[in-house]
Design an enzyme around this catalytic site. Structure first.
Site, PDB file in Angstrom:
ATOM      1  N   HIS A 483     211.574  86.124 -19.548  1.00  0.00           N
ATOM      2  CA  HIS A 483     212.935  85.884 -20.035  1.00  0.00           C
ATOM      3  C   HIS A 483     213.428  87.101 -20.844  1.00  0.00           C
ATOM      4  O   HIS A 483     214.505  87.643 -20.578  1.00  0.00           O
ATOM      5  CB  HIS A 483     212.941  84.612 -20.898  1.00  0.00           C
ATOM      6  CG  HIS A 483     214.272  84.262 -21.489  1.00  0.00           C
ATOM      7  ND1 HIS A 483     215.038  83.223 -21.021  1.00  0.00           N
ATOM      8  CD2 HIS A 483     214.975  84.810 -22.512  1.00  0.00           C
ATOM      9  CE1 HIS A 483     216.161  83.154 -21.732  1.00  0.00           C
ATOM     10  NE2 HIS A 483     216.142  84.095 -22.644  1.00  0.00           N
ATOM     11  N   GLU A 484     212.632  87.536 -21.793  1.00  0.00           N
ATOM     12  CA  GLU A 484     213.043  88.667 -22.635  1.00  0.00           C
ATOM     13  C   GLU A 484     213.117  89.952 -21.824  1.00  0.00           C
ATOM     14  O   GLU A 484     213.999  90.795 -22.051  1.00  0.00           O
ATOM     15  CB  GLU A 484     212.110  88.831 -23.841  1.00  0.00           C
ATOM     16  CG  GLU A 484     212.056  87.628 -24.781  1.00  0.00           C
ATOM     17  CD  GLU A 484     213.421  87.105 -25.220  1.00  0.00           C
ATOM     18  OE1 GLU A 484     214.374  87.915 -25.277  1.00  0.00           O
ATOM     19  OE2 GLU A 484     213.544  85.892 -25.475  1.00  0.00           O
ATOM     20  N   HIS A 487     216.484  90.043 -20.211  1.00  0.00           N
ATOM     21  CA  HIS A 487     217.518  90.566 -21.115  1.00  0.00           C
ATOM     22  C   HIS A 487     217.393  92.092 -21.198  1.00  0.00           C
ATOM     23  O   HIS A 487     218.379  92.816 -21.194  1.00  0.00           O
ATOM     24  CB  HIS A 487     217.339  90.004 -22.531  1.00  0.00           C
ATOM     25  CG  HIS A 487     217.861  88.611 -22.722  1.00  0.00           C
ATOM     26  ND1 HIS A 487     219.137  88.244 -22.398  1.00  0.00           N
ATOM     27  CD2 HIS A 487     217.267  87.490 -23.226  1.00  0.00           C
ATOM     28  CE1 HIS A 487     219.323  86.955 -22.699  1.00  0.00           C
ATOM     29  NE2 HIS A 487     218.196  86.474 -23.204  1.00  0.00           N
ATOM     30  N   HIS A 490     218.796  93.862 -18.224  1.00  0.00           N
ATOM     31  CA  HIS A 490     220.259  93.807 -18.267  1.00  0.00           C
ATOM     32  C   HIS A 490     220.774  94.972 -19.118  1.00  0.00           C
ATOM     33  O   HIS A 490     221.760  95.622 -18.782  1.00  0.00           O
ATOM     34  CB  HIS A 490     220.680  92.466 -18.873  1.00  0.00           C
ATOM     35  CG  HIS A 490     222.118  92.099 -18.637  1.00  0.00           C
ATOM     36  ND1 HIS A 490     222.711  91.034 -19.263  1.00  0.00           N
ATOM     37  CD2 HIS A 490     223.075  92.640 -17.863  1.00  0.00           C
ATOM     38  CE1 HIS A 490     223.976  90.952 -18.864  1.00  0.00           C
ATOM     39  NE2 HIS A 490     224.223  91.908 -18.019  1.00  0.00           N
TER      40      HIS A 490
HETATM   41 ZN   LIG Z   1     217.738  84.523 -23.871  1.00  0.00          ZN
END
Ligand SMILES: [Zn+2]
Length: 697
Positions: A483-484, A487, A490
């Site tokens: 998940h991190e 990010h 991105h």
């Molecule tokens: Zn998040």
């Protein structure tokens, strides 16, 4: 500060060679930054910022990008970077000295940004730039930056008359004070309640660690060394609801928990009047700015367009999830009846029966799974995925860091060019705040020296290696890491050259979790998971049968969980849209009406859920709670294109990079989504991923 003469030390701290916080030529010099550098560096940057603002706001020529906006962006980037390093160190490497200078400097920085947001001269220049002939010659990203600035000025009250502006400011101050009182009341009410028992029959069924914690609390607070004390904090409350065989104990804690900060207890801690006032003031604030409701105001800078659109989205999802929620409930009731001999179920029985049913159905040990996920195979597995999807290579790179455990990596493209870099700080420490998060250290942008390479911080709180055994991660922790990293990608794979819309900057708040939740999907793919696993003792990969059990358990009660999230989201949106806080109806009555519409479990009359719903009354989620489901729909739907073309399909990976990751906030998230997916988003993939299509409803 080891120099003897006072003025020499001041001079030396302002020298970028000697004050590392003022050096913007490359990576942060984390090995050199000391608390004594913070005050002088930030004071200097704030003074420079004020001078630049005064200068560009006073320009009489028609404002241009290079003459008006670029100097402003440059100075603010420096402030952001320096203050970002201080904030980062304060979060991952806390010390009493650093905390002191951080807390002393924070009000100066806050004050600066408040002035900036209300600067009438700057606002005039922004509008003049937008209305000038040169505006049409700017790139789309540059135009978006200027339009965002103007939007934020407007939302901050810049268009209001003097009288309205002072009312606006008064509302904001009052809201800030009563929303923080809401959470203080909740915390105080939570702390005010404990229950102690000395009867072993009452604590039957509780796991060892929960018993030990309850005993420690009893021993510390009361003259009952042989008792057990329970509180309303989650680590004490949750195990009772899940495991305690003694039904009256569960009921006692449940009732205390759902009546916190309500009219039954200490009147000073009752949040009921605050709820009404918060909703009233938010509505007044939105009306001042010309919005039909606070929900409409809140959506102005979000991906969702109108409250009606969000309500339709939620009701459609509710309609499709409800049959599965009812089926989940029926299974729970049947299990309670057949296995536990329970018929009339109450609110305090559901978590208890659910836990029993979960164990009966998917019995596997989290700890056994963990032994298959050592760091030494998880990280290469995650980097291999990025290689497969985007043709990128991740290589360890030396760089100054704030702790010996921190790693630093470079991301190389097919031509071996470094396009982004990141710090990876995996382990929990006493000096590090909890949770997992990504933050930007340096943002990609074009400067007079060329393109600036973006840098990210990825922070987790996993258990460090013990002895010569490598660190091992639970499957949930692997999901957190992905998940991190999502990010991070991105932020790092952006191709935008303007600070305000590069990477995660300027991305709508309800779309920002798309790339992160997207990455989580890969943790449920055998082709990705198997090569990432290697048992720490046997060296064998995860057995397929165990993985299948994990998959089956993933969607346990997903129907009930979905309608519960929808219930909260609908309550939040109606409360901030068409609810009249000045009429007779209460927030609680509104919630009751929504529950009758969508919920499958109706709680007892005394339940005062709104009084502890801090997300919307004290956090940043007002008229935004829907975004949890909204972002899940986006990420599941984006991922479904990979399911159609093959989950490691490179052309699809390239397209995800180009249309979603690369564009940052330079265009509306909906446009990016459609460019990638070929159509607007829908909920089909999320429902399918949650097991809400295959089962007969
Ligand atoms: Zn998040």
């Amino acid at each position: 500060m080891e120099t003897t003469a006072m003025n020499t030390s001041i001079i030396s701290e302002l020298n970028p060679l000697l004050n590392p916080l003022l050096d913007f030529s490359g990576l942060p010099r984390f090995n050199e930054i000391k608390p004594a550098h913070v005050g002088p560096a930030i004071t200097e940057l704030l003074a420079t910022g004020r001078a630049v603002i005064a200068q560009v706001a006073a320009q009489t020529d028609a404002p241009t990008w290079s003459g008006f906006f670029a100097p402003l962006a440059d100075t603010h980037e420096h402030l952001q970077r320096a203050w970002g390093q201080v904030g980062h160190l304060n979060a991952v490497c806390n010390s009493p000295e650093l905390r002191e200078v951080y807390n002393a400097t924070l009000p100066l920085v806050t004050q600066y940004y408040t002035e900036l947001g209300q600067h009438a001269g700057l606002y005039r220049q922004f509008k003049a730039l937008r209305d000038s002939p040169s505006f049409s010659t700017l790139s789309r990203a540059q135009q978006k930056v200027i339009n965002n600035e103007i939007r934020d000025f407007k939302l901050g009250g810049a268009e209001l008359s003097n009288t309205d502006q002072s009312r606006f400011t008064a509302i904001r101050e009052r809201l800030s004070s009563i929303t923080s009182r809401f959470s203080d009341n909740l915390l105080d009410a939570t702390n005010a309640w404990t229950y102690t028992t000395t009867d072993p029959a009452e604590v039957a069924g509780l796991p060892e660690d929960a018993l030990a914690a309850a005993q420690a609390t009893a021993a510390a607070d009361h003259a009952t060394p042989n008792g057990w004390t329970f509180t309303l904090h989650a680590p004490s409350y949750m195990p009772v609801l899940q495991y305690a065989d003694h039904r009256p104990l569960r009921e006692r804690l449940y009732r205390a928990h759902v009546t916190r900060a309500a009219e039954f207890g200490d009147a000073k801690l009752d949040n009921t009047p605050l709820i009404r006032e918060i909703v009233q003031l938010r509505q007044e604030l939105a009306t001042l700015l010309g919005f039909a409701s606070y929900a409409a105001y809140s959506l102005e800078a979000k991906m969702a367009d109108t409250p009606g659109q969000v309500l339709d989205f939620l009701r459609d999802l509710a309609r499709r999830a409800q049959p599965y929620a009812r089926q989940d409930l029926a299974e729970l009731q049947a299990f309670a009846h057949d296995t536990l001999g329970m018929t009339e179920l109450a609110a305090w029985d559901y978590p208890y029966i659910s836990e029993k049913l979960r164990v009966a159905r998917y019995d596997f040990s989290e700890n056994a799974v963990k032994q298959y996920f050592p760091e030494s195979t998880v990280l290469p597995g995650m980097f291999q995925l990025i290689h497969n999807l985007y043709g990128l290579t991740v290589v360890a790179t030396p760089a100054p860091a704030w702790h010996a455990d921190v790693r630093f990596y470079s991301i190389l493209d097919r031509d071996q060019r470094c396009i982004g870099q990141f710090y990876l700080d995996l382990y929990a420490r006493s000096t590090k705040r909890g949770g997992a998060w990504m933050d930007d250290a340096i943002t990609r942008r074009r400067t007079s020296q060329g393109i600036q390479t973006p840098v990210a911080y990825l922070n987790c709180n996993f258990a460090p290696p013990v002895g010569d055994k490598p660190a091992v991660f639970s499957h949930d922790e692997v999901i957190t890491l992905f998940h991190e990293f999502g990010h991070g990608l991105h932020h790092l794979l952006t191709q935008i050259e303007e600070l305000g819309v590069s990477g995660i900057n300027g991305v709508e708040w309800d779309a920002v979790e798309l790339p992160s939740q997207f990455m989580e999907n890969f943790c449920w793919e055998w082709a990705v998971v198997e090569p990432m696993t290697r048992h720490v003792e046997t060296g064998l990969p995860l057995p397929r049968a165990l993985f299948d059990k994990m998959l089956a358990a993933k969607n346990f009660q997903s129907g009930m969980q979905t309608v519960r999230q929808i219930e909260f989201s609908l309550f939040d949106l109606h409360l901030h849209d068409d609810f009249d806080p000045n009429a007779d109806q209460t927030a609680l009555q509104l919630l009751d009406r929504i529950r009758r519409e969508v919920a499958v479990i109706i709680p007892p009359d005394y339940n005062r859920f709104p009084n502890n719903f801090s997300h919307i009354f004290a956090g940043g989620y007002a008229a935004g709670y829907y975004s949890y489901k909204w972002a899940e729909v986006l990420s599941a739907d984006a991922y479904s294109l990979f399911e159609e073309h093959g989950i490691l399909d490179q052309p699809t990976g390239q397209r995800f990079w180009q249309e979603i990751l690369a564009v940052g906030g330079s265009r509306p998230a909906l446009e990016s989504f459609i460019a990638f997916r070929g159509r607007p988003p829908n909920s089909d993939a999320l429902l399918r991923h949650n097991g809400m299509t295959a089962r007969a409803a």
